[in-house]
Write an enzyme that holds these catalytic residues in place. Structure first.
Site, short mmCIF file in Angstrom:
data_model
loop_
_atom_site.label_atom_id
_atom_site.label_comp_id
_atom_site.label_asym_id
_atom_site.label_seq_id
_atom_site.Cartn_x
_atom_site.Cartn_y
_atom_site.Cartn_z
NE ARG A 46 -3.09 -0.05 3.09
CZ ARG A 46 -4.29 0.48 3.37
NH1 ARG A 46 -5.39 -0.07 2.91
NH2 ARG A 46 -4.38 1.57 4.11
NE ARG A 57 -2.12 15.75 -7.84
CZ ARG A 57 -3.08 15.35 -8.69
NH1 ARG A 57 -2.98 15.60 -9.98
NH2 ARG A 57 -4.13 14.72 -8.26
CG HIS A 60 -0.56 15.51 -13.25
ND1 HIS A 60 -1.48 15.04 -12.35
CD2 HIS A 60 -0.68 14.73 -14.35
CE1 HIS A 60 -2.13 14.02 -12.88
NE2 HIS A 60 -1.66 13.82 -14.10
CB SER A 86 10.34 1.81 3.92
OG SER A 86 10.42 0.73 4.83
N GLY A 87 7.71 2.66 6.11
CA GLY A 87 7.45 3.05 7.49
C GLY A 87 8.53 2.54 8.42
CB SER A 88 9.64 -0.87 9.21
OG SER A 88 10.01 -1.42 7.95
N GLY A 89 11.47 1.19 7.51
CA GLY A 89 12.83 1.36 7.02
C GLY A 89 13.61 0.06 7.01
CD GLU A 90 15.19 -2.12 9.87
OE1 GLU A 90 15.92 -2.90 9.24
OE2 GLU A 90 15.65 -1.21 10.58
CB THR A 91 10.45 -2.97 3.45
OG1 THR A 91 9.51 -2.57 4.46
CG2 THR A 91 9.76 -3.89 2.47
CB SER A 149 -4.60 2.34 7.66
OG SER A 149 -5.02 1.07 7.24
CD GLU A 152 -0.34 1.65 4.38
OE1 GLU A 152 -1.54 1.60 4.68
OE2 GLU A 152 0.50 0.85 4.81
CG ASP A 160 -2.26 14.91 -3.07
OD1 ASP A 160 -1.68 14.75 -4.16
OD2 ASP A 160 -3.28 14.29 -2.75
#
Length: 185
Positions: A46, A57, A60, A86-91, A149, A152, A160
């Site tokens: 996500r 965007r 554009h 990456s929220g965790s920075g570990e992915t 959630s 993301e 934006d």
């Protein structure tokens, strides 16, 4: 509770989170985007969906954007920027791509929740979205929502916001942006 109650909880979380993002780090990210020849985006799941929206965007607004892995992705160079979500920075996948970007002397910006993650070793610039993590770091914004959630959603709205900042800085006429919108739909 009703729909109205739940959406208010979500909007309150989102508002608190966005207000907690360091404005100077966002301004610095905007400078990184403006000085780059090309801006690449990498993430998974996500998070990647939010990054795709940000890339579209910015395209554009006349910025050359690419999603890592897209069929028309060009080579990254020292004049380019990779934005890692990456929220965790570990992915694993974003970590590998960030390492490769650094091997090509590209700049790397990480938008995440964990400032002390493994991604830190490859990052030139960090923007923290201070949402709840498994690490329970200081100043995390709690969430009633499932999993990540809030991260993301915040990432999408941050993108934006960056776009609006660019529009205002460059005094872009909003109706003129339609010329960059897809027209084969």
């Amino acid at each position: 509770m009703s729909y109205t109650d739940y959406q208010k909880e979500i909007m309150d979380e989102l508002s608190t989170t966005l207000a907690s993002i360091d404005a100077e780090s966002v301004a610095a990210l905007l400078e990184e985007i403006e000085k780059a020849d090309k801006v690449f985006f990498v993430g998974v799941g996500r998070v990647f969906l939010s990054l795709q929206s940000i890339a579209k965007r910015l395209a554009h607004l006349g910025i050359q954007t690419y999603l890592v892995g897209q069929i028309t992705e060009p080579a990254i160079t020292e004049n380019d920027l990779l934005i890692v979500g990456s929220g965790s920075g570990e992915t694993a996948f974003p970590l590998v791509i960030a390492k490769k970007a650094k091997q090509h002397q590209a700049r790397v910006a990480h938008i995440g929740a964990n400032p002390d993650s493994s991604m830190k070793q490859y990052t030139d610039h960090f923007v923290r979205i201070p949402v709840r993590t498994k690490l329970e770091l200081p100043n995390e914004v709690p969430s009633v929502q499932p999993m990540t959630s809030l991260f993301e959603q915040s990432l999408l709205v941050l993108g934006d916001t960056l776009a609006l900042m660019l529009i205002k800085q460059k005094n872009i006429d909003m109706p003129s942006l339609w010329e960059y919108h897809a027209n084969l739909e």
